[in-house]
Design an enzyme around this catalytic site. Structure first.
Site, short mmCIF file in Angstrom:
data_model
loop_
_atom_site.label_atom_id
_atom_site.label_comp_id
_atom_site.label_asym_id
_atom_site.label_seq_id
_atom_site.Cartn_x
_atom_site.Cartn_y
_atom_site.Cartn_z
N GLY A 41 8.03 -17.59 6.46
CA GLY A 41 7.33 -18.74 7.33
C GLY A 41 5.91 -18.20 7.97
N ASP B 221 0.64 -1.25 0.02
CA ASP B 221 -0.19 0.07 0.06
C ASP B 221 0.98 1.17 0.10
OD1 ASP B 221 -2.41 -1.50 0.00
OD2 ASP B 221 -2.74 -1.36 2.13
N THR B 222 1.85 1.24 0.88
CA THR B 222 2.64 2.59 1.05
C THR B 222 3.98 2.36 1.20
OG1 THR B 222 2.66 2.52 3.44
CG2 THR B 222 0.41 3.23 2.57
N GLU C 132 2.80 -7.82 14.20
CA GLU C 132 3.70 -6.57 14.73
C GLU C 132 2.87 -5.68 15.62
OE1 GLU C 132 5.61 -4.65 11.33
OE2 GLU C 132 6.63 -6.47 10.81
#
Length: 423
Positions: A62, A32-33, A96
């Site tokens: 993985g 996207d960015t 994350e």
């Protein structure tokens, strides 16, 4: 740019953690960015000397998030999350995100969300394209994966509540990036490199801090009389002052010192700043760098160091502090830190060390020069050097003392020489 949400994140106290490897961790959906908004933000951060970790998709292998990424998140002061249309499709972005929100709670990491071409409510409530993405994740998911999806949703809901930046299709992205940089710079403390062999600093710092009167309003100038090295170039000093206070290195160029005065007044009169002006030896330097209190915003503090006390008086500083010489105990500590790499004299060197301290007469630079000169020297060498010093002063020390002499006007120099001849 106003935050997109009224909620705010918990305040950060980075000094509670002993070490950070990164100032900022960028969490974003590459497709996207990566080549647009995030790339521009990344380079803007780097131009401002903000150490930024940009996730390399090569580390994504993985099903599990790479240990390097987890470590980078943990060791970052600030996490910037760029929510975009396809963000929720990426399980790595979501993993994350869970780690980032965990660090926010456990390590007081500051989190800055950016809503890029998506409505903050879509993120917060997982509606529309975000709902569709989670529906795809839930297809054929076993109980373990459903547990992970619940953690993704919780982390996204909490992140969506935080104050951030709403980047719409018609937004001026450069202006938003400047606002983000400003917020991040305000969060990251500037740490100066300090010599480890500092002796006698605490008591002198206390006196200086008392003169700053931090709790009071208004602008306050503090003058410090000290020995220092010489510098020149008003134009360059003005440029440095603006670069450091505004964070615009390379973006603002001054044509001359007169333009510099105008820009300093225009740019800093509404800002609360801390300015150190070191080794002033000419009234023009003060006039063109920190001319008046009104040049700076309320709460500003300007610290001026000079060997010429009359310059501080003429400039009208609010408080004047003369740096004391070191006392015998402090002087002995400083000498030993250079001569023996410890705070006490080596065995058999006690009396010799005291003689050197008396010769230096509390002057820090003299003690450093002599300590370095005598490092790893035997007792016989110490005695020899002391005998030489009694007859011919050390050149490095003489050069430093000569700076003070050069700073005198013609009449003062003549008086000094007359006194020296009488002595």
């Amino acid at each position: 740019m106003m935050p997109s949400s009224s909620s705010s994140s918990s305040s950060s106290t980075f000094d509670s953690h002993s070490r950070w490897s990164w100032d900022v961790f960028l969490n974003f959906r590459g497709k996207d960015t990566r080549g647009s908004f995030t790339d521009h933000l990344y380079w803007a951060l780097n131009r401002c000397n903000i150490e930024t970790f940009r996730d390399d998709e090569g580390l994504r292998k993985g099903e599990e998030i790479a240990p390097e990424l987890l470590q980078a998140i943990e060791e970052s002061k600030i996490a910037v999350i760029v929510f975009s249309k396809n963000y929720a499709d990426s399980k790595w972005c979501l993993d994350e995100l869970v780690k980032i929100m965990s660090c926010k709670e456990e390590r007081e990491q500051k989190v800055v969300p950016i809503f890029y071409h998506v409505d903050p409510s879509e993120v917060r409530n997982q509606r529309e394209i975000y709902k569709e993405a989670f529906t795809r994740h839930e297809e054929n998911a076993d109980e373990e994966k459903r547990g992970k999806i619940r953690r993704w949703k919780t982390a996204m809901r909490e992140a969506g509540k935080l104050a951030g930046y709403d980047v719409k299709v018609d937004s001026y992205e450069s202006e938003i990036i400047q606002d983000i940089i400003k917020e991040i710079r305000g969060t990251i403390p500037m740490v100066l490199d300090v010599n480890e062999n500092i002796v006698g600093m605490d008591s002198r710092l206390e006196r200086l801090v008392s003169g700053l009167e931090i709790q009071s309003n208004g602008v306050r100038m503090v003058g410090v009389c000290e020995e220092s090295t010489k510098d020149s170039g008003l134009h360059k000093l003005q440029q440095q002052l603006l670069d450091d206070t505004l964070g615009v290195k390379g973006q603002l160029t001054l044509k001359n010192i007169h333009e510099g005065v105008k820009v300093i007044k225009d740019k800093l009169s509404s800002k609360k700043v801390l300015v150190f002006v070191d080794d002033i030896d000419d009234s023009r330097q003060l006039e063109h760098l920190v001319g008046k209190h009104s040049w700076f915003g309320q709460g500003s503090r300007i610290i001026i160091t000079t060997r010429k006390k009359y310059l501080l008086t003429a400039h009208g500083v609010d408080y004047m502090y003369g740096v004391d010489k070191l006392n015998d105990f402090e002087a002995l500590q400083l000498l030993c830190s250079y001569a023996f790499k410890q705070h006490l004299p080596g065995k058999g060197y006690g009396d010799l060390s005291i003689q050197v301290v008396r010769y230096a007469d509390g002057l820090p630079l003299a003690l450093k020069v002599l300590g370095s000169l005598l490092f790893k020297k035997g007792v016989k060498d110490w005695k020899s050097e002391l005998k030489k010093l009694a007859e011919v002063p050390n050149n490095e020390i003489t050069n430093v003392l000569k700076l003070s002499y050069d700073g005198l006007d013609r009449t003062q120099k003549m008086i000094f020489l007359d006194i020296a001849c009488v002595s």
